[in-house]
Design a protein around this motif. Structure first.
Motif, PDB file in Angstrom:
ATOM      1  N   ARG A  72       0.836  -1.205   0.000  1.00  0.00           N
ATOM      2  CA  ARG A  72       0.000   0.000   0.000  1.00  0.00           C
ATOM      3  C   ARG A  72       0.872   1.258   0.000  1.00  0.00           C
ATOM      4  O   ARG A  72       0.592   2.213  -0.738  1.00  0.00           O
ATOM      5  N   ARG A  73       1.941   1.280   0.795  1.00  0.00           N
ATOM      6  CA  ARG A  73       2.820   2.445   0.805  1.00  0.00           C
ATOM      7  C   ARG A  73       3.506   2.635  -0.550  1.00  0.00           C
ATOM      8  O   ARG A  73       3.679   3.764  -1.012  1.00  0.00           O
ATOM      9  N   PHE A  74       3.896   1.528  -1.176  1.00  0.00           N
ATOM     10  CA  PHE A  74       4.546   1.641  -2.489  1.00  0.00           C
ATOM     11  C   PHE A  74       3.579   2.230  -3.514  1.00  0.00           C
ATOM     12  O   PHE A  74       3.948   3.104  -4.301  1.00  0.00           O
ATOM     13  N   LEU A  75       2.333   1.761  -3.519  1.00  0.00           N
ATOM     14  CA  LEU A  75       1.347   2.280  -4.462  1.00  0.00           C
ATOM     15  C   LEU A  75       1.036   3.749  -4.203  1.00  0.00           C
ATOM     16  O   LEU A  75       0.979   4.563  -5.134  1.00  0.00           O
ATOM     17  N   LEU A  76       0.852   4.104  -2.949  1.00  0.00           N
ATOM     18  CA  LEU A  76       0.528   5.498  -2.626  1.00  0.00           C
ATOM     19  C   LEU A  76       1.682   6.423  -3.013  1.00  0.00           C
ATOM     20  O   LEU A  76       1.457   7.506  -3.574  1.00  0.00           O
ATOM     21  N   ALA A  77       2.912   5.996  -2.733  1.00  0.00           N
ATOM     22  CA  ALA A  77       4.060   6.812  -3.128  1.00  0.00           C
ATOM     23  C   ALA A  77       4.140   6.945  -4.646  1.00  0.00           C
ATOM     24  O   ALA A  77       4.458   8.020  -5.176  1.00  0.00           O
ATOM     25  N   SER A  78       3.839   5.865  -5.373  1.00  0.00           N
ATOM     26  CA  SER A  78       3.937   5.862  -6.836  1.00  0.00           C
ATOM     27  C   SER A  78       2.869   6.724  -7.487  1.00  0.00           C
ATOM     28  O   SER A  78       3.035   7.177  -8.625  1.00  0.00           O
ATOM     29  N   VAL A  79       1.761   6.956  -6.781  1.00  0.00           N
ATOM     30  CA  VAL A  79       0.692   7.809  -7.314  1.00  0.00           C
ATOM     31  C   VAL A  79       0.833   9.240  -6.821  1.00  0.00           C
ATOM     32  O   VAL A  79       0.775  10.198  -7.606  1.00  0.00           O
ATOM     33  N   ILE A  80       1.035   9.413  -5.530  1.00  0.00           N
ATOM     34  CA  ILE A  80       0.984  10.750  -4.934  1.00  0.00           C
ATOM     35  C   ILE A  80       2.229  11.564  -5.257  1.00  0.00           C
ATOM     36  O   ILE A  80       2.141  12.763  -5.568  1.00  0.00           O
ATOM     37  N   ALA A  81       3.414  10.954  -5.202  1.00  0.00           N
ATOM     38  CA  ALA A  81       4.650  11.718  -5.394  1.00  0.00           C
ATOM     39  C   ALA A  81       4.730  12.378  -6.776  1.00  0.00           C
ATOM     40  O   ALA A  81       5.038  13.580  -6.866  1.00  0.00           O
ATOM     41  N   PRO A  82       4.465  11.661  -7.904  1.00  0.00           N
ATOM     42  CA  PRO A  82       4.515  12.343  -9.204  1.00  0.00           C
ATOM     43  C   PRO A  82       3.480  13.459  -9.335  1.00  0.00           C
ATOM     44  O   PRO A  82       3.778  14.525  -9.886  1.00  0.00           O
ATOM     45  N   ILE A  83       2.266  13.221  -8.819  1.00  0.00           N
ATOM     46  CA  ILE A  83       1.230  14.255  -8.908  1.00  0.00           C
ATOM     47  C   ILE A  83       1.624  15.474  -8.089  1.00  0.00           C
ATOM     48  O   ILE A  83       1.501  16.621  -8.555  1.00  0.00           O
ATOM     49  N   ALA A  84       2.129  15.252  -6.872  1.00  0.00           N
ATOM     50  CA  ALA A  84       2.533  16.371  -6.022  1.00  0.00           C
ATOM     51  C   ALA A  84       3.668  17.162  -6.668  1.00  0.00           C
ATOM     52  O   ALA A  84       3.697  18.406  -6.605  1.00  0.00           O
ATOM     53  N   ALA A  85       4.614  16.469  -7.297  1.00  0.00           N
ATOM     54  CA  ALA A  85       5.739  17.155  -7.935  1.00  0.00           C
ATOM     55  C   ALA A  85       5.270  18.037  -9.088  1.00  0.00           C
ATOM     56  O   ALA A  85       5.723  19.181  -9.238  1.00  0.00           O
TER      57      ALA A  85
END
Length: 526
Positions: free
Chosen positions: A306-319
């Motif tokens: 779950r952490r890997f998926l959330l990081a893979s979705v949220i980090a690019p969008i936030a950047a």
């Protein structure tokens, strides 16, 4: 295994079907232009705004197999086909560690989801679209999937070889598109998160940081060149930051052919789009709103995944949200590395919903995918028009048709004006310098400037104007100016605009024909 092989075969078939149906649009023509410069060095340095990797790959294909639409798009087809087995491997690694033993904390929550995710990726219209476009985004997706697989392999085995390959694949993918850095940012965020949680920050963060630093070091020469020249991006009319992000996520989930955003809708703004596509938007929104909570609940049994998926979705969008104030990059092609995780969340949530809701969500996820694929390949079908596109079919700028329309009417010595000037890229691909063309600058042009840039244009029997991607009032003013100037050189009979045509109405290439004083036969003005 036979079923997954059939899924891969289906993916390949759909990416080859009608590959040259559309003419090259502006950005694809830029790929051709950059890839066919006079030398390899000229191709490499053709454009500072993008890294040269894709131009060089396309140049290899063009020199080996020929210069036509099919071949120019073939590298993207190869990359797009590769994406399907890669996303299958990624889904297995995240959701099915029973088959791929994992010592990094991934427990596995749905052993059968990987095949369903690969099937959806194989038929998904967005994945097909970028596999049939002569641009680098299918390669960016394939490279991002490869990076994730290598990182997960390092988490499982702790082998140095995986990080060495990570650095090499990272550098290669950055040379296809600099936004491959978003995938690395996602991995860094996960490593930091996991390291803090396990109180093993050095062992989780330091090795990955070295691999990423090596990849960035290999890319640094080009990065400095890009920063010196500046980065630009296209606008989306009245669509602001939130609307851009919403539409990008919609296309990542359901593709480009449902709720299509064409030129009239860009000009009209998001309210018109939502009103015209209310049914599709509500159906898609319901599928997303119900599937994702069930996906996150299922992933609760595997906190690392779950952490890997959330990081893979949220980090690019936030950047990209952070960068939006400088460069408006909120577009689904710049978030293509998020696409696998969107599909994973939708499929995982639908498969793990209770009772009848499970069947409803699976039908919605795959039903909208199939409908989007039909709308992509058969936008003019009456059924598709009634159920999906509502008068705004998926398409591309018809530069092939524009060149043919003018070729049927032009005589030797006739002049074609191109506005804005960058339209020279697609025009040159189809015209190959068979007609005299004059790019017009994107500003008011006086009669004296026009005469200086196109000597003798007043004596041409026909003058043509080709324009695209501009607002109606800008186009109307330009046509009026050319009509007035052409009439000034008339010979006692009606001159000026005699015919106009809009090709692919919603993807707007306008062509105009003006009669000059030496026309061989008079025609009525209209």
């Amino acid at each position: 295994m036979l079923l997954i092989v059939l899924v891969f075969a289906l993916a390949a078939l759909l990416r080859f079907i009608n590959l040259d149906r559309h003419s090259l649009w502006l950005d694809e023509a830029a790929t051709w232009w950059n890839a066919t410069r006079g030398s390899w060095l000229a191709s490499a340095f053709a454009e500072a705004n993008h890294a040269p990797g894709w131009w060089l790959v396309t140049r290899v294909f063009v020199r080996a197999f020929g210069d036509n639409e099919f071949i120019i798009r073939l590298p993207a087809v190869v990359a797009g086909i590769a994406c399907v087995p890669l996303v299958w491997l990624l889904a297995r690694r995240l959701l099915d560690p029973e088959r791929v033993p994992d010592a990094a904390g991934f427990r596995g929550v749905d052993a059968g989801a990987a095949g369903s995710i690969a099937l959806l990726a194989s038929i998904h219209p967005l994945w097909i679209e970028y596999s049939q476009e002569a641009r680098m985004y299918a390669a960016l997706l394939a490279g991002s999937l490869g990076l994730s697989l290598l990182y997960l392999d390092w988490l499982r085995t702790r082998r140095t070889r995986s990080l060495v390959l990570y650095a090499l694949v990272g550098a290669i993918t950055l040379y296809f598109h600099h936004l491959a850095a978003l995938t690395m940012i996602a991995h860094a965020c996960f490593a930091l998160w996991e390291g803090l949680r396990r109180r093993r920050l050095v062992s989780f963060v330091f090795p990955l940081a070295i691999a990423q630093a090596c990849a960035l070091a290999l890319f640094l020469p080009w990065l400095l060149r890009t920063l010196q020249s500046g980065v630009s991006a296209a606008t989306l009319g009245g669509f602001g930051r939130v609307e851009r992000l919403g539409f990008a996520l919609w296309r990542l989930a359901f593709g480009p052919s449902l709720a299509t955003l064409d030129r009239p809708r860009i000009d009209a703004g998001p309210i018109v789009l939502l009103r015209e596509e209310a049914g599709i938007v509500i159906a898609g929104g319901a599928v997303v709103a119900l599937s994702i909570p069930f996906a996150l609940r299922t992933l609760g049994r595997d906190s690392s995944a779950r952490r890997f998926l959330l990081a893979s979705v949220i980090a690019p969008i936030a950047a990209l949200l952070l960068a939006f104030s400088w460069v408006p990059l909120l577009h689904e092609k710049f978030l293509i590395m998020v696409a696998p995780y969107v599909l994973l969340l939708l499929v995982l949530g639908a498969r793990n919903a209770p009772g009848l809701l499970r069947h409803f969500l699976l039908t919605g996820v795959f039903g909208l995918g199939v409908l989007g694929t039909f709308a992509y390949f058969m936008p003019d079908s009456p059924i598709v028009s009634r159920l999906a596109v509502h008068g705004h079919p998926y398409g591309k700028e018809d530069w092939r048709g524009a060149r043919s329309w003018i070729a049927e009417r032009a005589h030797r010595g006739d002049i074609v004006f191109l506005y804005p000037p960058y339209l020279k890229l697609p025009w040159d691909y189809y015209d190959r310098e068979r007609t005299k063309t004059v790019p017009l600058p994107r500003r008011p042009v006086s009669l004296e400037e026009l005469t200086l840039s196109a000597p003798g244009w007043q004596a041409a029997s026909r003058t043509f104007l080709v324009t695209a991607g501009i607002r109606a009032n800008e186009r109307k003013g330009l046509v009026q100016d050319l009509s007035t100037w052409t009439a000034r050189f008339g010979s006692g009979r009606p001159t000026g605009l005699i015919e106009s045509k809009l090709l692919t109405p919603h993807w707007g290439v306008w062509v105009y024909e003006f009669e000059g004083p030496e026309a061989d036969s008079p025609r009525s003005t209209r």
